[in-house]
Design an enzyme around this catalytic site. Structure first.
Site, mmCIF file in Angstrom:
data_model
loop_
_atom_site.group_PDB
_atom_site.id
_atom_site.type_symbol
_atom_site.label_atom_id
_atom_site.label_comp_id
_atom_site.label_asym_id
_atom_site.label_seq_id
_atom_site.Cartn_x
_atom_site.Cartn_y
_atom_site.Cartn_z
ATOM 1 N N ASP A 179 -3.988 -11.668 -14.797
ATOM 2 C CA ASP A 179 -3.551 -10.774 -13.744
ATOM 3 C C ASP A 179 -4.429 -11.118 -12.544
ATOM 4 O O ASP A 179 -5.500 -11.716 -12.693
ATOM 5 C CB ASP A 179 -3.741 -9.323 -14.194
ATOM 6 C CG ASP A 179 -3.397 -8.327 -13.112
ATOM 7 O OD1 ASP A 179 -2.362 -8.514 -12.436
ATOM 8 O OD2 ASP A 179 -4.158 -7.360 -12.943
ATOM 9 N N CYS A 194 10.926 -9.417 -14.254
ATOM 10 C CA CYS A 194 9.668 -10.118 -13.993
ATOM 11 C C CYS A 194 8.484 -9.173 -13.828
ATOM 12 O O CYS A 194 7.351 -9.570 -14.072
ATOM 13 C CB CYS A 194 9.792 -11.029 -12.768
ATOM 14 S SG CYS A 194 10.354 -10.259 -11.246
ATOM 15 N N ARG A 195 8.721 -7.933 -13.443
ATOM 16 C CA ARG A 195 7.613 -7.007 -13.190
ATOM 17 C C ARG A 195 6.972 -6.567 -14.499
ATOM 18 O O ARG A 195 7.628 -6.060 -15.395
ATOM 19 C CB ARG A 195 8.119 -5.791 -12.416
ATOM 20 C CG ARG A 195 7.004 -4.837 -12.054
ATOM 21 C CD ARG A 195 7.497 -3.683 -11.195
ATOM 22 N NE ARG A 195 6.432 -2.714 -11.030
ATOM 23 C CZ ARG A 195 5.395 -2.843 -10.224
ATOM 24 N NH1 ARG A 195 5.301 -3.913 -9.473
ATOM 25 N NH2 ARG A 195 4.457 -1.930 -10.169
ATOM 26 N N LYS A 196 5.647 -6.764 -14.586
ATOM 27 C CA LYS A 196 4.941 -6.273 -15.755
ATOM 28 C C LYS A 196 5.088 -4.759 -15.819
ATOM 29 O O LYS A 196 5.022 -4.107 -14.782
ATOM 30 C CB LYS A 196 3.455 -6.666 -15.683
ATOM 31 C CG LYS A 196 3.223 -8.146 -15.711
ATOM 32 C CD LYS A 196 1.752 -8.490 -15.498
ATOM 33 C CE LYS A 196 1.356 -8.131 -14.080
ATOM 34 N NZ LYS A 196 -0.067 -8.310 -13.792
ATOM 35 N N ASP A 206 -5.176 -8.896 -9.201
ATOM 36 C CA ASP A 206 -5.986 -7.800 -8.653
ATOM 37 C C ASP A 206 -6.710 -7.057 -9.771
ATOM 38 O O ASP A 206 -6.103 -6.570 -10.718
ATOM 39 C CB ASP A 206 -5.109 -6.834 -7.862
ATOM 40 C CG ASP A 206 -4.397 -7.506 -6.693
ATOM 41 O OD1 ASP A 206 -4.914 -8.531 -6.201
ATOM 42 O OD2 ASP A 206 -3.328 -7.022 -6.287
ATOM 43 N N CYS A 212 13.454 -4.921 -12.689
ATOM 44 C CA CYS A 212 13.639 -6.365 -12.853
ATOM 45 C C CYS A 212 12.994 -6.836 -14.154
ATOM 46 O O CYS A 212 12.229 -6.120 -14.779
ATOM 47 C CB CYS A 212 13.022 -7.097 -11.663
ATOM 48 S SG CYS A 212 11.226 -6.869 -11.578
ATOM 49 N N ASP A 239 -4.828 0.392 -1.849
ATOM 50 C CA ASP A 239 -3.472 0.356 -1.308
ATOM 51 C C ASP A 239 -3.019 -1.082 -1.044
ATOM 52 O O ASP A 239 -2.549 -1.390 0.044
ATOM 53 C CB ASP A 239 -3.406 1.201 -0.029
ATOM 54 C CG ASP A 239 -1.976 1.519 0.389
ATOM 55 O OD1 ASP A 239 -1.077 1.499 -0.479
ATOM 56 O OD2 ASP A 239 -1.764 1.777 1.582
ATOM 57 N N TYR A 240 -3.180 -1.936 -2.025
ATOM 58 C CA TYR A 240 -2.739 -3.336 -1.997
ATOM 59 C C TYR A 240 -3.633 -4.238 -1.154
ATOM 60 O O TYR A 240 -4.059 -3.862 -0.067
ATOM 61 C CB TYR A 240 -1.297 -3.496 -1.482
ATOM 62 C CG TYR A 240 -0.277 -2.719 -2.260
ATOM 63 C CD1 TYR A 240 0.201 -3.194 -3.467
ATOM 64 C CD2 TYR A 240 0.203 -1.506 -1.778
ATOM 65 C CE1 TYR A 240 1.137 -2.476 -4.182
ATOM 66 C CE2 TYR A 240 1.146 -0.784 -2.490
ATOM 67 C CZ TYR A 240 1.611 -1.275 -3.700
ATOM 68 O OH TYR A 240 2.523 -0.562 -4.410
ATOM 69 N N ASP A 242 -6.249 -5.980 -16.579
ATOM 70 C CA ASP A 242 -7.112 -4.802 -16.426
ATOM 71 C C ASP A 242 -6.317 -3.507 -16.513
ATOM 72 O O ASP A 242 -6.833 -2.450 -16.184
ATOM 73 C CB ASP A 242 -7.865 -4.855 -15.094
ATOM 74 C CG ASP A 242 -6.957 -4.609 -13.895
ATOM 75 O OD1 ASP A 242 -5.819 -5.132 -13.890
ATOM 76 O OD2 ASP A 242 -7.373 -3.899 -12.967
ATOM 77 N N THR A 246 1.203 -11.780 -11.288
ATOM 78 C CA THR A 246 0.774 -10.616 -10.529
ATOM 79 C C THR A 246 1.939 -9.813 -9.968
ATOM 80 O O THR A 246 2.846 -10.373 -9.352
ATOM 81 C CB THR A 246 -0.197 -11.025 -9.385
ATOM 82 O OG1 THR A 246 -0.574 -9.878 -8.641
ATOM 83 C CG2 THR A 246 0.395 -12.085 -8.473
#
Length: 182
Positions: free
Chosen positions: A8, A100-102, A10, A98, A19-20, A127, A51
């Protein structure tokens, strides 16, 4: 036998931002991580990154900003003789549902297919609980670092059966380099 370590981003490679991470100047590597990646590659491991980047789907930054962030990450890694063998990101928000999103395994399966590495030879280091879930959904092993959100979710992750838990990616590298099988 080729082994693959998926990471992963971040909270594992770089400092998590509430906030990203929206710009390259916000991307700050966790101390010791670039060298840990270099050590793993020197030992023959392939390294990929998966990610979630919902900030794109929310309109907080665009793919050109993400490309600048990833170029900075690549420069940091190159500075210690490392690189990524593969990089995938999901720009979708959770509501998009979707593949692809974990915690879904799409990105992990895509990289394993591209690099021709089986799930039994792959471990995903994250994490967050969604990282553990994605690893299990892809059929590979899961590891948790306490950086990022890891310390907070460690009890839950242990209950899910992670293969390794430790302080950071440098500690993971120590474990991976001294463990014959995983």
């Amino acid at each position: 036998m080729t082994r693959l370590i998926l990471l992963d981003r971040d909270g594992v490679i770089n400092v998590n931002v509430a906030d990203y991470v929206r710009a390259a100047e916000q991307w700050i590597p966790i101390p010791g991580v670039p060298r840990a990646i270099a050590r793993l590659q020197s030992a023959g491991f392939l390294i990929g990154v998966c990610t979630n980047q919902a900030g794109i789907g929310r309109g907080l930054f665009d793919e050109s900003a993400l490309a600048r962030i990833h170029r900075k990450m690549a420069r940091e890694l190159a500075g210690v003789g490392a690189h990524l063998d593969a990089l995938r990101w999901c720009p979708h928000v959770p509501e998009d549902a979707c593949g692809c999103r974990k915690p879904r395994p799409g990105m992990l399966l895509d990289i394993m297919g591209e690099l021709h590495v089986s799930a039994t030879e792959t471990i995903f280091v994250g994490d967050a609980i969604r990282d553990v879930e994605a690893a299990h959904a892809a059929g590979c092993r899961a590891a948790l670092v306490r950086t990022g959100h890891g310390a907070r979710v460690e009890p839950i992750a242990r209950g899910m059966g992670v293969d390794w838990v430790g302080d950071d990616l440098a500690a993971f590298a120590d474990w991976a380099l001294t463990t014959a099988t995983w």
